[in-house]
Design a protein around this motif. Structure first.
Motif, short mmCIF file in Angstrom:
data_model
loop_
_atom_site.label_atom_id
_atom_site.label_comp_id
_atom_site.label_asym_id
_atom_site.label_seq_id
_atom_site.Cartn_x
_atom_site.Cartn_y
_atom_site.Cartn_z
N TYR A 134 0.79 -1.35 -0.12
CA TYR A 134 0.14 0.15 0.06
C TYR A 134 0.90 1.29 -0.04
CZ TYR A 134 -4.65 1.65 0.51
OH TYR A 134 -5.99 2.38 0.06
N SER A 135 2.23 0.99 0.54
CA SER A 135 2.95 2.14 0.28
C SER A 135 3.13 2.82 -1.02
CB SER A 135 4.25 2.04 1.03
OG SER A 135 5.12 0.95 0.18
N THR A 138 0.28 5.38 -1.14
CA THR A 138 0.17 6.67 -0.48
C THR A 138 1.62 7.30 0.00
OG1 THR A 138 -0.11 5.03 1.67
CG2 THR A 138 -2.04 6.04 0.55
N GLY A 141 2.19 4.04 3.83
CA GLY A 141 0.80 3.33 4.46
C GLY A 141 0.57 1.61 4.21
N ILE A 208 -6.54 7.81 -8.44
CA ILE A 208 -7.05 8.49 -7.56
C ILE A 208 -8.34 8.72 -7.59
CG2 ILE A 208 -6.76 10.59 -6.34
CD1 ILE A 208 -3.77 10.64 -6.89
N SER A 227 -10.25 5.12 5.12
CA SER A 227 -8.87 6.00 4.87
C SER A 227 -8.05 5.23 3.91
CB SER A 227 -8.38 6.56 6.07
OG SER A 227 -8.08 5.23 6.78
N PRO A 228 -7.33 5.56 3.30
CA PRO A 228 -7.14 7.11 3.04
C PRO A 228 -8.14 7.64 2.06
CG PRO A 228 -5.55 5.90 1.40
CD PRO A 228 -6.41 4.90 2.34
N ALA A 230 -7.92 9.81 -0.38
CA ALA A 230 -7.68 9.75 -1.79
C ALA A 230 -8.27 8.53 -2.51
CB ALA A 230 -6.20 10.02 -1.95
N ASP A 364 -4.85 8.67 7.76
CA ASP A 364 -4.20 9.40 6.43
C ASP A 364 -3.54 8.64 5.54
OD1 ASP A 364 -2.33 9.01 8.55
OD2 ASP A 364 -1.15 10.97 8.44
N LYS A 365 -2.65 7.56 5.90
CA LYS A 365 -2.02 6.95 4.92
C LYS A 365 -2.47 5.71 4.73
CE LYS A 365 0.92 10.56 4.51
NZ LYS A 365 1.13 11.12 3.01
N SER A 366 -3.25 5.14 5.53
CA SER A 366 -3.48 3.59 5.45
C SER A 366 -4.75 3.25 5.21
CB SER A 366 -3.11 2.92 6.54
OG SER A 366 -1.41 2.95 6.78
N ARG A 367 -5.00 2.02 4.55
CA ARG A 367 -6.36 1.43 4.37
C ARG A 367 -6.87 1.06 5.70
NH1 ARG A 367 -9.90 2.92 1.51
NH2 ARG A 367 -9.22 2.26 -0.49
#
Length: 412
Positions: A134-135, A138, A141, A208, A227-228, A230, A364-367
């Protein structure tokens, strides 16, 4: 008492016990569209007879699947003879009768996974297994969510990982969701991440979904946030923004139970950048007179997070308790014997049940997926669940002056 009468008495007792156990097995706490599901750690005094166990609910949902089951999971870890074996057997049975199964796991979750369990999943007929870093979406993340969807019509979201310990040695809370609109949104989240994995594997950038923050639709009463932001589908609000809004609306009391809490994120070279979003909301609530009861696991006593907890605990209207579960009689179990529930109750009117820890990098960054229920009955039950552990012998008020030892997690 004559022998025949004694035999009849024993028979009546046995029948009564069987009926009571049968009743307990079928006990459930639900509101339209949602059933609260709970795992009580073995060998504790905690008990929730009105809440069904996750293992039972998962197997029931797999058995009822007709077309497809889709998973989003952080990692997978089984152990012979434990509940996850039987859960996987029910999943295997679904695959053998033609149910299509897609299993998406976080690539970084390999460190916590058991290779033999991954191989067991891959051998299930009609199951496709993929891993997603996932990083790559994001920057920093993971797939931290723990969920699955059945036939696009029902879903399970909660703190329970695909881990044998989550069904026996960890305090966990989740929701079986039969609200078709929310189940469909969980399905959409899965599809976004599944397609993102395919795009990344092909050397392409995932699409996105949102460039501006999407707020939750409060008018629905009960709704999903994630989240995230986006990479959320249409109609699913941003969980980070919603958490702040809900805490800002609290008038009397906020009860929170978490694995850990820290106004810190995760940066390069093991740094912990400051992340004030949630902490600011909690401090602002306390400053206006809202009683905040925050309960975290003993894993939260590591540095530097414990210092921020201690600074929060000195504020008026804030109480913090640290929960330490006793070691299992069989000996030390790595990454277990801990409270892992992620839930909140506000003013006995709003419940929040989800998959995220309250620290930077998660909302904010992870699912992660969270369900907000504007339902007094559910909010009160979450508050009661909190109160049970809060008043248990395992919970101690935080000592703001203590130098806490490093918690023991993965090895002694």
């Amino acid at each position: 008492m004559h022998k025949p009468l004694r035999l009849l008495s024993k028979l009546a007792t046995a029948i009564g016990l069987a009926l009571s156990l049968q009743g307990a097995a079928h006990a459930e706490f639900a509101i339209p569209g949602f059933e609260l599901v709970h795992t009580v750690p073995r060998e504790t005094t905690l008990g929730t007879p009105d809440l069904r166990d996750a293992a039972l609910v998962w197997k029931e949902m797999f058995d009822g699947a007709q077309r497809e089951i889709d998973f989003g999971q952080f990692y997978v870890a089984g152990q012979d003879g434990e509940a996850l074996d039987d859960i996987i057997a029910h999943l295997d049975a679904a695959g053998r009768r033609g149910v299509k199964i897609r299993f998406l796991m976080e690539k970084k979750g390999e460190f916590a996974s058991v290779a033999a369990t991954i191989e067991k999943l891959k051998r299930i007929p009609n199951l496709e297994f993929r891993q997603l870093d996932y990083s790559k979406m994001t920057g920093n993340g993971i797939i931290h969510a723990k969920y699955f969807v059945v036939d696009g019509a029902s879903a399970f979201v909660g703190s329970q990982n695909f881990d044998w310990r989550s069904f026996s040695h960890i305090h966990e809370t989740g929701l079986k969701i039969t609200d078709t609109a929310i189940a469909a949104q969980v399905q959409q989240i899965f599809e976004i991440d599944w397609q993102a994995q395919a795009a990344i594997a092909a050397g392409q950038a995932p699409a996105i979904q949102n460039h501006a923050t999407v707020m939750a639709d409060e008018g629905r009463g009960n709704y999903l946030v994630a989240s995230p932001n986006a990479f959320n589908p249409p109609g699913v609000g941003d969980s980070e923004s919603e958490l702040v809004r809900l805490v800002a609306g609290a008038k009397q009391e906020v009860r929170v139970q978490l694995l850990d809490y820290a106004p810190l994120s995760y940066g390069p070279n093991h740094t912990r950048p400051y992340y004030a979003v949630i902490d600011n909301a909690i401090r602002a609530a306390a400053a206006r007179g809202v009683k905040v009861k925050l309960m975290v696991s003993n894993w939260n006593t590591e540095q530097p997070a414990i210092r921020y907890l201690q600074s929060l605990a000195v504020l008026p209207n804030v109480e913090i308790r640290i929960v330490t579960l006793p070691r299992a009689s069989t000996g030390f179990i790595p990454f277990a014997r801990v409270i892992h529930t992620k839930a909140m109750s506000i003013d006995g009117r709003v419940a929040w049940i989800g998959t995220s820890n309250w620290a930077g990098g998660y909302l904010d960054k992870s699912r992660n997926l969270e369900v907000v229920l504007h339902d007094e009955r559910m909010a009160r039950r979450i508050a009661e669940l909190h109160e049970q552990t809060w008043n248990s012998p395992y919970a101690e008020p935080i000592d703001v002056l203590r130098q806490y030892p490093k918690p023991v997690k993965g090895k002694e």
